[in-house]
Design a protein around this motif. Sequence first.
Motif, PDB file in Angstrom:
ATOM      1  N   ILE A  45       0.874  -1.182   0.000  1.00 33.59           N
ATOM      2  CA  ILE A  45       0.000   0.000   0.000  1.00 33.59           C
ATOM      3  C   ILE A  45       0.908   1.227   0.000  1.00 33.59           C
ATOM      4  CG2 ILE A  45      -1.768   1.304   1.257  1.00 33.59           C
ATOM      5  CD1 ILE A  45      -3.110  -1.211   0.965  1.00 33.59           C
ATOM      6  N   ILE A  46       0.878   1.976  -1.093  1.00 33.07           N
ATOM      7  CA  ILE A  46       1.666   3.211  -1.167  1.00 33.07           C
ATOM      8  C   ILE A  46       0.717   4.355  -0.791  1.00 33.07           C
ATOM      9  CG2 ILE A  46       3.184   4.639  -2.610  1.00 33.07           C
ATOM     10  CD1 ILE A  46       4.104   1.666  -2.360  1.00 33.07           C
ATOM     11  N   GLY A  47       0.880   4.889   0.426  1.00 33.46           N
ATOM     12  CA  GLY A  47      -0.042   5.910   0.935  1.00 33.46           C
ATOM     13  C   GLY A  47      -1.012   5.286   1.923  1.00 33.46           C
ATOM     14  N   VAL A  48      -0.537   5.212   3.200  1.00 30.10           N
ATOM     15  CA  VAL A  48      -1.334   4.493   4.209  1.00 30.10           C
ATOM     16  C   VAL A  48      -2.241   5.504   4.930  1.00 30.10           C
ATOM     17  CG1 VAL A  48      -1.219   2.831   6.103  1.00 30.10           C
ATOM     18  CG2 VAL A  48       0.625   2.915   4.430  1.00 30.10           C
ATOM     19  N   GLY A  49      -3.236   6.003   4.179  1.00 34.33           N
ATOM     20  CA  GLY A  49      -4.194   6.953   4.757  1.00 34.33           C
ATOM     21  C   GLY A  49      -5.558   6.313   4.901  1.00 34.33           C
ATOM     22  N   LEU A  50      -6.597   7.138   4.869  1.00 31.24           N
ATOM     23  CA  LEU A  50      -7.965   6.620   5.042  1.00 31.24           C
ATOM     24  C   LEU A  50      -8.276   5.472   4.083  1.00 31.24           C
ATOM     25  CD1 LEU A  50     -11.028   6.848   5.953  1.00 31.24           C
ATOM     26  CD2 LEU A  50     -11.274   8.438   4.048  1.00 31.24           C
ATOM     27  N   ILE A  51      -8.029   5.706   2.781  1.00 29.69           N
ATOM     28  CA  ILE A  51      -8.456   4.743   1.763  1.00 29.69           C
ATOM     29  C   ILE A  51      -7.566   3.497   1.766  1.00 29.69           C
ATOM     30  CG2 ILE A  51      -8.726   4.453  -0.748  1.00 29.69           C
ATOM     31  CD1 ILE A  51     -10.954   6.130   0.554  1.00 29.69           C
TER      32      ILE A  51
END
Length: 287
Positions: free
Chosen positions: A7-13
């Motif tokens: 997962i590149i970008g471990v934010g909400l989505i």
Amino acid sequence: MIDRLAIIGVGLIGSSLALALKQANAVGQVIGYGRNRNNLEKGVELGVIDSFGSSIAETARAADVIVVAVPLGAMRPVFAELKTAVGKNAVITDVGSAKGSVVAAAKAELGELMSGFVPGHPIAGTEKSGVEAGFASLYQNRRVILTPVAETAPEATATIDQMWRDCGAVIEYLSVEHHDKVLAATSHLPHMLAYALVHHLSNLNEHEEIFRYAAGGFRDFTRIASSDPVMWRDVCLSNGEALVELIEQYQRELDRISAAIDAGDADELLKLFGRAKSERDLLIGNC
Ligand code: NAP
């Protein structure tokens, strides 16, 4: 079952996707990447990711599926780094809220990896950001739109289709252009209205009083104005043409209401509000 998911970008989505797949036992290892180490450590502590990499290349190298969940403006450099790191069998997808700009960035950077690239957009979210905002049920019974392009291999599409089904989502297919036109109306325009309303009212002299007496309707209408400004700046820049056309049409609608009020035209107001009410009642009844 995805053995290893990056997962590149471990934010909400991205976090919600990882949590949903873990809950469904549809993933083995989840490895994350982001710029902020504290966010990634929090992700491990919360059980969202199992580990994290120190670069995009390191994170993606051994993954079977790579999900790019960064703001739209950050997609192209991520694709450029993926190109240097992963083999041509990798399946790559994104979750960006506009698809034309993402597909253009992917075509510019991914080269032969395009056959493994499946553009996607989950129609689910909240106004919150970051790893702590993620939750496993975000995609349950929600739509995910996939917009595979001519280069996309059917096997890659099937992998991403199954990934989202494992999260409880309902999958639909649209062309890139159709997606951007429809989403400009249903998602992008409402965000502009909420931002404009709150911005406008906050500039009025009585703004403290206005916000003090704000009731449920105001809260409902403006909730999305708490969404991440970077994300929405990028959506505007990515889907500007479709969005500006809708804003101009909407301005004409406001002019029509304003003129009817000015003229004391009760019939016109009733006709307009009545039509809008029955359209919305029908829409909500069908959802
Ligand atoms: P978010 O919570 O802010 O998460 C974005 C993540 O990307 C952050 O963890 C951030 O971590 C990382 N990031 C930001 N810039 C980066 C860069 N240059 N390189 C690498 N990582 C970077 O945002 P989100 O709501 O999950 O949105 C992510 C994507 O989903 C966007 O493309 C958005 O259009 C799409 N989307 C959002 C929603 C929604 O309702 N929020 C719904 C559907 C689709 P660091 O700061 O640590 O790098």
